[in-house]
Design a protein around this motif. Structure first.
Motif, PDB file in Angstrom:
ATOM      1  N   ASP A  63       0.756  -1.281  -0.064  1.00  0.00           N
ATOM      2  CA  ASP A  63       0.028  -0.121  -0.051  1.00  0.00           C
ATOM      3  C   ASP A  63       0.895   1.302  -0.163  1.00  0.00           C
ATOM      4  OD1 ASP A  63       0.965  -0.172   2.644  1.00  0.00           O
ATOM      5  OD2 ASP A  63      -1.033  -0.217   3.442  1.00  0.00           O
ATOM      6  N   GLY A  64       2.238   0.996  -0.279  1.00  0.00           N
ATOM      7  CA  GLY A  64       3.214   2.290  -0.325  1.00  0.00           C
ATOM      8  C   GLY A  64       3.674   2.765   0.966  1.00  0.00           C
ATOM      9  N   MET A  65       2.898   2.140   2.169  1.00  0.00           N
ATOM     10  CA  MET A  65       3.482   2.656   3.514  1.00  0.00           C
ATOM     11  C   MET A  65       4.643   1.635   3.789  1.00  0.00           C
ATOM     12  SD  MET A  65       0.647   3.319   6.154  1.00  0.00           S
ATOM     13  CE  MET A  65      -1.053   3.674   5.674  1.00  0.00           C
ATOM     14  N   SER A  66       5.732   2.381   4.309  1.00  0.00           N
ATOM     15  CA  SER A  66       7.018   1.815   4.838  1.00  0.00           C
ATOM     16  C   SER A  66       6.474   1.268   6.211  1.00  0.00           C
ATOM     17  CB  SER A  66       8.089   2.689   4.699  1.00  0.00           C
ATOM     18  OG  SER A  66       8.169   3.777   6.004  1.00  0.00           O
ATOM     19  N   LEU A  67       7.508   0.465   6.786  1.00  0.00           N
ATOM     20  CA  LEU A  67       7.543  -0.234   8.161  1.00  0.00           C
ATOM     21  C   LEU A  67       7.729   1.183   9.058  1.00  0.00           C
ATOM     22  CD1 LEU A  67       9.462  -3.511   8.028  1.00  0.00           C
ATOM     23  CD2 LEU A  67       7.128  -3.065   7.755  1.00  0.00           C
ATOM     24  N   THR A  68       8.386   1.817   8.937  1.00  0.00           N
ATOM     25  CA  THR A  68       8.683   3.017   9.591  1.00  0.00           C
ATOM     26  C   THR A  68       7.187   3.971   9.745  1.00  0.00           C
ATOM     27  OG1 THR A  68      10.973   3.137   9.283  1.00  0.00           O
ATOM     28  CG2 THR A  68       9.737   5.074  10.111  1.00  0.00           C
ATOM     29  N   THR A  69       6.718   4.277   8.526  1.00  0.00           N
ATOM     30  CA  THR A  69       5.440   5.061   8.477  1.00  0.00           C
ATOM     31  C   THR A  69       4.214   4.088   9.167  1.00  0.00           C
ATOM     32  OG1 THR A  69       6.131   5.612   6.297  1.00  0.00           O
ATOM     33  CG2 THR A  69       3.587   5.790   6.918  1.00  0.00           C
ATOM     34  N   LEU A  83       2.572  12.345   5.834  1.00  0.00           N
ATOM     35  CA  LEU A  83       1.610  11.732   6.351  1.00  0.00           C
ATOM     36  C   LEU A  83       0.596  12.907   6.557  1.00  0.00           C
ATOM     37  CD1 LEU A  83       2.946   9.859   9.427  1.00  0.00           C
ATOM     38  CD2 LEU A  83       1.757   9.095   7.419  1.00  0.00           C
ATOM     39  N   GLU A  84       0.940  14.218   6.737  1.00  0.00           N
ATOM     40  CA  GLU A  84       0.132  15.361   6.750  1.00  0.00           C
ATOM     41  C   GLU A  84      -0.582  15.553   5.527  1.00  0.00           C
ATOM     42  OE1 GLU A  84       0.641  18.963   9.550  1.00  0.00           O
ATOM     43  OE2 GLU A  84       2.599  18.490   8.377  1.00  0.00           O
ATOM     44  N   ARG A  85       0.258  15.518   4.428  1.00  0.00           N
ATOM     45  CA  ARG A  85      -0.327  15.727   2.778  1.00  0.00           C
ATOM     46  C   ARG A  85      -1.565  14.633   2.598  1.00  0.00           C
ATOM     47  NH1 ARG A  85       4.990  16.564   1.891  1.00  0.00           N
ATOM     48  NH2 ARG A  85       5.555  14.593   0.794  1.00  0.00           N
ATOM     49  N   GLU A  86      -1.107  13.349   3.150  1.00  0.00           N
ATOM     50  CA  GLU A  86      -1.909  12.219   2.897  1.00  0.00           C
ATOM     51  C   GLU A  86      -3.162  12.242   3.717  1.00  0.00           C
ATOM     52  OE1 GLU A  86       0.692   8.941   2.985  1.00  0.00           O
ATOM     53  OE2 GLU A  86       1.582   9.384   1.229  1.00  0.00           O
ATOM     54  N   GLY A  87      -3.125  13.213   4.657  1.00  0.00           N
ATOM     55  CA  GLY A  87      -4.532  13.204   5.789  1.00  0.00           C
ATOM     56  C   GLY A  87      -4.331  12.350   6.807  1.00  0.00           C
ATOM     57  N   LEU A  88      -3.279  11.479   6.972  1.00  0.00           N
ATOM     58  CA  LEU A  88      -3.018  10.489   8.152  1.00  0.00           C
ATOM     59  C   LEU A  88      -2.646  11.072   9.504  1.00  0.00           C
ATOM     60  CD1 LEU A  88      -1.365   7.660   5.668  1.00  0.00           C
ATOM     61  CD2 LEU A  88      -3.785   8.143   6.128  1.00  0.00           C
ATOM     62  N   ALA A  89      -1.910  12.106   9.514  1.00  0.00           N
ATOM     63  CA  ALA A  89      -1.474  12.873  10.738  1.00  0.00           C
ATOM     64  C   ALA A  89      -1.658  14.270  10.575  1.00  0.00           C
ATOM     65  CB  ALA A  89      -0.134  12.231  11.114  1.00  0.00           C
ATOM     66  N   GLN A  90      -1.530  15.019  11.835  1.00  0.00           N
ATOM     67  CA  GLN A  90      -1.459  16.339  11.750  1.00  0.00           C
ATOM     68  C   GLN A  90      -0.679  16.911  13.040  1.00  0.00           C
ATOM     69  OE1 GLN A  90      -5.605  17.282  11.984  1.00  0.00           O
ATOM     70  NE2 GLN A  90      -5.862  17.066  14.330  1.00  0.00           N
ATOM     71  N   GLU A 141      -8.131   4.706  10.457  1.00  0.00           N
ATOM     72  CA  GLU A 141      -8.713   3.774   9.654  1.00  0.00           C
ATOM     73  C   GLU A 141      -7.865   3.054   8.571  1.00  0.00           C
ATOM     74  OE1 GLU A 141     -11.406   1.610   7.582  1.00  0.00           O
ATOM     75  OE2 GLU A 141     -11.793   2.710   9.541  1.00  0.00           O
ATOM     76  N   SER A 142      -6.640   3.731   8.314  1.00  0.00           N
ATOM     77  CA  SER A 142      -5.936   2.933   7.480  1.00  0.00           C
ATOM     78  C   SER A 142      -5.068   1.945   8.386  1.00  0.00           C
ATOM     79  CB  SER A 142      -4.449   4.210   7.030  1.00  0.00           C
ATOM     80  OG  SER A 142      -3.671   3.477   6.593  1.00  0.00           O
ATOM     81  N   ILE A 143      -4.854   2.146   9.677  1.00  0.00           N
ATOM     82  CA  ILE A 143      -4.305   1.168  10.569  1.00  0.00           C
ATOM     83  C   ILE A 143      -5.274   0.084  10.527  1.00  0.00           C
ATOM     84  CG2 ILE A 143      -3.462   0.484  12.871  1.00  0.00           C
ATOM     85  CD1 ILE A 143      -1.471   2.231  11.082  1.00  0.00           C
ATOM     86  N   LEU A 144      -6.440   0.186  10.907  1.00  0.00           N
ATOM     87  CA  LEU A 144      -7.570  -0.760  11.117  1.00  0.00           C
ATOM     88  C   LEU A 144      -7.685  -1.434  10.024  1.00  0.00           C
ATOM     89  CD1 LEU A 144     -10.203   1.335  13.195  1.00  0.00           C
ATOM     90  CD2 LEU A 144      -8.613  -0.540  13.877  1.00  0.00           C
ATOM     91  N   ARG A 145      -7.636  -0.931   8.863  1.00  0.00           N
ATOM     92  CA  ARG A 145      -7.740  -1.466   7.396  1.00  0.00           C
ATOM     93  C   ARG A 145      -6.754  -2.503   7.181  1.00  0.00           C
ATOM     94  NH1 ARG A 145      -8.650   2.510   4.578  1.00  0.00           N
ATOM     95  NH2 ARG A 145      -6.661   3.077   4.210  1.00  0.00           N
ATOM     96  N   ARG A 146      -5.428  -2.051   7.653  1.00  0.00           N
ATOM     97  CA  ARG A 146      -4.265  -3.131   7.500  1.00  0.00           C
ATOM     98  C   ARG A 146      -4.321  -4.089   8.374  1.00  0.00           C
ATOM     99  NH1 ARG A 146       0.478  -1.233   5.072  1.00  0.00           N
ATOM    100  NH2 ARG A 146       1.822  -2.526   6.942  1.00  0.00           N
ATOM    101  N   ARG A 147      -4.869  -3.787   9.685  1.00  0.00           N
ATOM    102  CA  ARG A 147      -5.159  -5.062  10.688  1.00  0.00           C
ATOM    103  C   ARG A 147      -6.159  -5.859  10.511  1.00  0.00           C
ATOM    104  NH1 ARG A 147      -4.212  -1.209  16.066  1.00  0.00           N
ATOM    105  NH2 ARG A 147      -2.091  -1.439  15.856  1.00  0.00           N
TER     106      ARG A 147
END
Length: 192
Positions: free
Chosen positions: A71-77, A113-120, A141-147
């Motif tokens: 999904d384009g997210m690194s492990l650190t992300t 993360l801010e540009r993608e709306g995932l953090a602020q 929601e992104s984290i929940l979807r992955r889980r």
């Protein structure tokens, strides 16, 4: 965990290779076929048991990574979002230290993360001079979807195990959660 207590099925799931030859050959965990190796490791089992645990966790981590579609997210992300979700807002310096990256690297990650709306970012209510990072509803929601995706795929793997192996995994969850919590608590210097 007692040495030699894993079932053959669990050994295969963990990727280990049992030595049925009777030769006493040592496997990649540093134990021989009888499970003998090393001395105690601070009361946490034998050294070999601790190595087997570390090896199994590494292998299972690789399995979990394969269970998630790219999904384009690194492990650190992902780790950063999970930390923000589990432990609440953090300063950039705290996030960088906790995730083992440089502060400029974390700044870039948080900006993405801010540009993608995932953090602020927002001001710290306890100290208006400080900016903290927090997860957004979309990030959560992104984290929940992955889980959910991993859980669905993991469910299929677990269904293939005997009931006693599934019960053993379930019993170990509380201990593993407690152990992980000892290492992932609030970062040094934070009030929490």
């Amino acid at each position: 965990m007692e040495s030699g207590s894993w079932s053959a099925e669990a050994e295969v799931v963990a990727g280990g290779a049992a030595d049925d030859s009777g030769t006493g050959a040592v496997d990649d965990t540093g134990t021989d076929a009888a499970g003998d190796a090393g001395s105690g490791a601070g009361g946490g089992g034998t050294d070999a048991d601790v190595v087997r645990l570390a090896t199994a966790v590494e292998r299972f981590t690789r399995v979990l990574r394969r269970l998630t579609a790219p999904d384009g997210m690194s492990l650190t992300t992902v780790a950063t979002l999970v930390r923000l979700d589990d432990l609440g807002p953090h300063r950039l310096s705290e996030l960088a230290a906790a995730e083992g990256v440089t502060q400029p690297g974390m700044t870039q990650l948080v900006s993405r993360l801010e540009r993608e709306g995932l953090a602020q970012r927002r001001g710290d209510p306890a100290d208006g001079r400080v900016v903290v990072v927090e997860i957004t509803a979309a990030g959560r929601e992104s984290i929940l979807r992955r889980r959910r995706e991993r859980a669905g795929k993991l469910s299929g793997l677990l269904a293939d195990l005997p009931a006693e192996d599934r019960a053993a995994i379930t019993r170990s969850l509380e201990v593993l959660d407690r152990l992980a919590g000892r290492l992932s608590g609030p970062p040094a210097g934070s009030a929490g």
